[in-house]
Each structure stands twice: as C-alpha cells, then as structure tokens.
Scaffold this active site. Structure first.
Site, mmCIF file in Angstrom:
data_model
loop_
_atom_site.group_PDB
_atom_site.id
_atom_site.type_symbol
_atom_site.label_atom_id
_atom_site.label_comp_id
_atom_site.label_asym_id
_atom_site.label_seq_id
_atom_site.Cartn_x
_atom_site.Cartn_y
_atom_site.Cartn_z
ATOM 1 N N THR A 219 0.873 -1.181 0.000
ATOM 2 C CA THR A 219 0.000 0.000 0.000
ATOM 3 C C THR A 219 0.911 1.233 0.000
ATOM 4 O OG1 THR A 219 -0.132 -0.167 2.396
ATOM 5 C CG2 THR A 219 -1.991 -1.063 1.156
ATOM 6 N N LEU B 296 7.618 2.950 5.896
ATOM 7 C CA LEU B 296 8.628 1.945 6.287
ATOM 8 C C LEU B 296 10.010 2.345 5.778
ATOM 9 C CD1 LEU B 296 6.381 -1.151 5.866
ATOM 10 C CD2 LEU B 296 7.684 -0.662 7.903
ATOM 11 N N VAL C 3 1.069 4.546 1.211
ATOM 12 C CA VAL C 3 1.541 5.334 2.361
ATOM 13 C C VAL C 3 2.484 4.490 3.222
ATOM 14 C CG1 VAL C 3 0.842 6.607 4.433
ATOM 15 C CG2 VAL C 3 -0.550 6.768 2.362
ATOM 16 N N CYS C 4 2.083 3.239 3.443
ATOM 17 C CA CYS C 4 2.910 2.335 4.265
ATOM 18 C C CYS C 4 4.293 2.162 3.654
ATOM 19 C CB CYS C 4 2.244 0.967 4.393
ATOM 20 S SG CYS C 4 0.647 1.009 5.188
ATOM 21 N N THR C 5 4.363 2.057 2.350
ATOM 22 C CA THR C 5 5.657 1.878 1.671
ATOM 23 C C THR C 5 6.576 3.059 1.985
ATOM 24 O OG1 THR C 5 4.552 0.640 -0.070
ATOM 25 C CG2 THR C 5 6.731 1.522 -0.596
#
Ligand code: BEZ
Length: 209
Positions: free
Chosen positions: A42, A49, A44-46
């Site tokens: 996804t 992290l 935003v998560c990428t």
C-alpha cells in the site's frame, strides 16, 4: 480496554522478517517503538517503512529499537521489502512482524472496527526501558506519520524521565524547558541556577544535560 500510558507493554512472540522475536527480549534494556501498518503493498505504508529505515541511525542514537507490524504474512513482507527499497532507496533494516491471525494487532488494540474491521490503523507505541508504555498515537490509514515528530517526542520522553522538567509547545532538543510544578523554588534554585520565573507556575531553565 485500550492500552493506556503507564501500562506494561503486552509481551508477545511473533514471526518477523528477521526471524522469531520476543518483543520484550528484543527491546532489551533500552527504549522501543512499535508501529503498525494497515497492509502490505500500500502506498503510504511503503513510504513510511522506508522513511523509518532511513532514520534508523537517529533511533539508535536514542537507544531506541524499532519494530513494525503489518497483518500480512511473511512471504508477502519479503516481496514488499524490495518495493520499499526501490521506492525510498532505504533497505528494510528492522523487523517487520507478520500477523496474519491478528494476534499482536488485537493485543494492542490496533484494529478499530469503525475505521476498518480487518486492517490496523496506524498505531505508535513508545515503550520505556521499564517496558511501560510512554506514548501512544493513532493515525488513520490515509495519513502518513511524521517520524521527525516521533524522534522529537522520544527526546522529550527521555529528558523528562531523567530530570524534573517538562517540555513546552513545539520544543526541540536544546531549547529551554519548564521546571515541573512539583519542584519548590528552593529546589529549583539548587538544581537549575538562574532559572526564570515567567509566572509562579511557569519557570523556565536551560535544557539540563
Ligand atoms: C496506504 O498505505 O496507502 C493505505 C493503506 C490502507 C488504506 C489506505 C491507504
């Protein structure tokens, strides 16, 4: 009941991209941050992290171990890690928990059914060396977190754990701090010579070392 400040951070053992980890053992005697991601692959998560991977030296300077969680399985995490590096230029350099049965997510109340009944929200738990929860944050899936703010908060948490001070609005490392109201004027004069009285309840001093 939701986890509150001062509660012991629930311990768990989980599969991660760096092998099986027991949370409390992983934290050791230092500080820790556990943060959740709604799902693998996804956008935003990428970015989040990868950003935290780039900031790892900053967390290390603060004696703070980082661990992330996403409810997807380990095989998916492994493939996603390459994307994270491709997109952000930062290799995933801290463990990402696989939590397909949502054991850890449920333990920490990371699933908010009125937001989404299967994916986690973006939770942050900062844990102190005593394994007590020192800070919680909850962001919705569509809003990426500001990890500089999380570093700033850790600076404040560590400073205020060591000295009888509090940090004012927008405080940054090195700026003046507030002497807590529990400190008498006599004690303040001893501990913080030259402190300034702005109001009887608001006394300022240089940041102690
Ligand atoms: C994201 O990381 O971009 C995202 C994940 C779940 C829902 C919405 C956005």
């Amino acid at each position: 009941m939701a986890i509150q400040l001062g509660d012991e951070a629930p311990d768990f053992t989980a599969e991660t991209t760096e092998g099986t980890i027991n949370f409390h053992q992983y934290l050791g005697d230092g500080w820790g941050i556990l943060f959740s991601h709604p799902a693998d692959f996804t956008p935003v998560c990428t970015t989040e992290l990868g950003r935290v991977a780039g900031l790892k030296p900053e967390f290390e300077k603060r004696n703070t171990k980082v661990i992330a969680i996403s409810v997807d399985p380990l095989e998916k995490h492994a493939a996603w890690a390459q994307d994270i590096e491709d997109v952000t230029g930062n290799k995933l350099n801290y463990p990402l928990i696989a939590d397909p049965d949502r054991t850890v997510a449920n333990l920490y109340g990371m699933i908010h059914p009125n937001a989404n009944d299967t994916l986690t929200v973006r939770s942050v738990f900062v844990v102190g060396p005593d394994k007590k929860v020192k800070l919680t944050l909850t962001y919705p899936a569509a809003t990426g977190r500001d990890f500089n703010e999380i570093l700033r908060v850790i600076d404040s948490l560590q400073l205020t754990a060591k000295h009888k001070v509090a940090t004012p609005a927008d405080w940054r490392q090195g700026e003046d701090v507030i002497i807590t109201t529990a400190v008498s004027n006599e004690e303040a004069a001893e501990r913080f010579p030259g402190y300034e009285t702005v109001k009887p309840y608001l006394r300022k001093t240089q940041q102690p070392a």
